[in-house]
Design an enzyme around this catalytic site. Sequence first.
Site, PDB file in Angstrom:
ATOM      1  N   GLU A  42     -16.322   6.376   3.835  1.00 19.58           N
ATOM      2  CA  GLU A  42     -15.211   5.424   3.810  1.00 19.58           C
ATOM      3  C   GLU A  42     -14.002   6.079   3.154  1.00 19.58           C
ATOM      4  O   GLU A  42     -14.118   6.790   2.150  1.00 19.58           O
ATOM      5  CB  GLU A  42     -15.622   4.179   3.005  1.00 19.58           C
ATOM      6  CG  GLU A  42     -14.505   3.162   2.807  1.00 19.58           C
ATOM      7  CD  GLU A  42     -14.897   2.002   1.904  1.00 19.58           C
ATOM      8  OE1 GLU A  42     -14.228   0.958   1.977  1.00 19.58           O
ATOM      9  OE2 GLU A  42     -15.873   2.138   1.125  1.00 19.58           O
ATOM     10  N   LYS A 159     -11.447  -2.704   8.347  1.00 16.57           N
ATOM     11  CA  LYS A 159     -12.310  -3.474   7.452  1.00 16.57           C
ATOM     12  C   LYS A 159     -11.820  -4.919   7.372  1.00 16.57           C
ATOM     13  O   LYS A 159     -10.660  -5.180   7.034  1.00 16.57           O
ATOM     14  CB  LYS A 159     -12.298  -2.817   6.072  1.00 16.57           C
ATOM     15  CG  LYS A 159     -13.337  -3.314   5.093  1.00 16.57           C
ATOM     16  CD  LYS A 159     -13.323  -2.439   3.841  1.00 16.57           C
ATOM     17  CE  LYS A 159     -14.424  -2.809   2.866  1.00 16.57           C
ATOM     18  NZ  LYS A 159     -14.433  -1.913   1.690  1.00 16.57           N
ATOM     19  N   CYS A 197     -18.687  -0.306   3.943  1.00 18.55           N
ATOM     20  CA  CYS A 197     -19.007  -0.626   2.552  1.00 18.55           C
ATOM     21  C   CYS A 197     -19.635  -2.013   2.421  1.00 18.55           C
ATOM     22  O   CYS A 197     -20.644  -2.298   3.042  1.00 18.55           O
ATOM     23  CB  CYS A 197     -17.754  -0.466   1.684  1.00 18.55           C
ATOM     24  SG  CYS A 197     -18.117  -0.220  -0.084  1.00 18.55           S
TER      25      CYS A 197
END
Length: 455
Positions: A42, A159, A197
């Site tokens: 990430e 995200k 994540c």
Amino acid sequence: MTIRVGTASTNTQPTTPLTLSLLHSLASRAAAQRIDILLLPEAFIGGYPRGTAFGCVVGSRTAEGREAYARYFDQAVDLGDTVGDGSAGAGLKWVRRELPGYEQGGAGRGDGSREELERIARDTGVFYVTGCIEKAGGSLYCAAVYVCPKEGIIGKRRKVMPTGSERLIWAQGHPSTLRAVSTFIRGQRINLAAAICWENYMPLLRQSLYAQNINLYLAPTADGREGWLSLMRTIGIEGRCFVVSSNMCVRSDEADGVDAGDRDVVPVAGGVRRGAGAGAGGFGGGSRRKSSAVVTDDGFEFALPSPPKVRHGRRKSVFDEDGNEIVLSCPADNRDVQAEDEEKAQAQAEAHAQEQQKQKQLDKVTEDDASQKQQPVSAPKAPVFLSRGGSSIVSPFGDVLAGPQWEDEDNLIYADIDLRDCIRGRLDMDTAGSYSRNDAFKLTVDGLDLDPLPY
């Protein structure tokens, strides 16, 4: 037929061009190790701002924090995409280069990062997925791009739920970007998608990926806790898919610095001149006398008084280093003998002082040796990590095939996988099919087609 998937716990470089150069090196090494699909962490491009507050507290921001954010913004890449409705970007129009600027002879869009990412995949022949910080409009997005060596970028997602304080600096991406992509490697169709994540802790988001019939689940992350691996194993079992996770290994700056308490202090050696002035060391009367001195190898100075003038009826004396007076008898009527005796006395005093100093040095060396033998040898300081990494590869049955890769920012890890294990696992559990009881439980995602991809 198997394919080889790999990952690494590599970390962001000081500048974006250096990070892209490292990406090219990693992809080249992956190609040399016959890795077909490579996952990187990430925010690998642009950097994960771990520990950075950007000068913010509730109700207040600092000028220094705003400047730090501006520098972070500069490190992000402009891939030429739009903000789009709800931060969805332009979707397939961007992927297919249908936006203005991509027409024949057009100058393109963005800052050239898209073209560089595609060139790296083309040069190395490796299909890779990497995290990046993308800027569009005035916002930053934590994104991941799927880069094919033949077709270029075939997908990008943003995200949807930045974690905790990340929400201050990263905008929310639209859930439509959760669309899975497909590629063919060694004649096999691979359906892959990424959850970034802590999106992996969102059950409905995971289900939105399973529902698209993926067989390769990607989890770029910044979570370096040991408990993360248990989540990856759960996802493998739950989705009956292979899982690849990648997290940066980052050493703390303090590990390479020198603590102020460890700095060397250079001692300054000095001596006291005895008899250098009135009343000093109990010498003489009211006037200053000249003195001779003996200097040792360590720089310590021992002062000796000059012989006083000899007169009839008075005694002559010299003093050793401890201030003891040595009285010498001198024939008053023979000045040559007197001078000779004076020189001998001074030489004797100097020799005595030097002998005493040598003995002291010898005693000190003996004491130091004994002290060193008694003191345990201190072990070298262990490196300190801001993030220990933990990249891993897991099977559809929850078996760990590679990793977790702790405290290793340099090497690649990989595993050869048989995608038919995903089908074998669905003998008794199909989370995206009948096992999900989709007659009773319904999941819809705004802007996302959940119809399964073909096998």
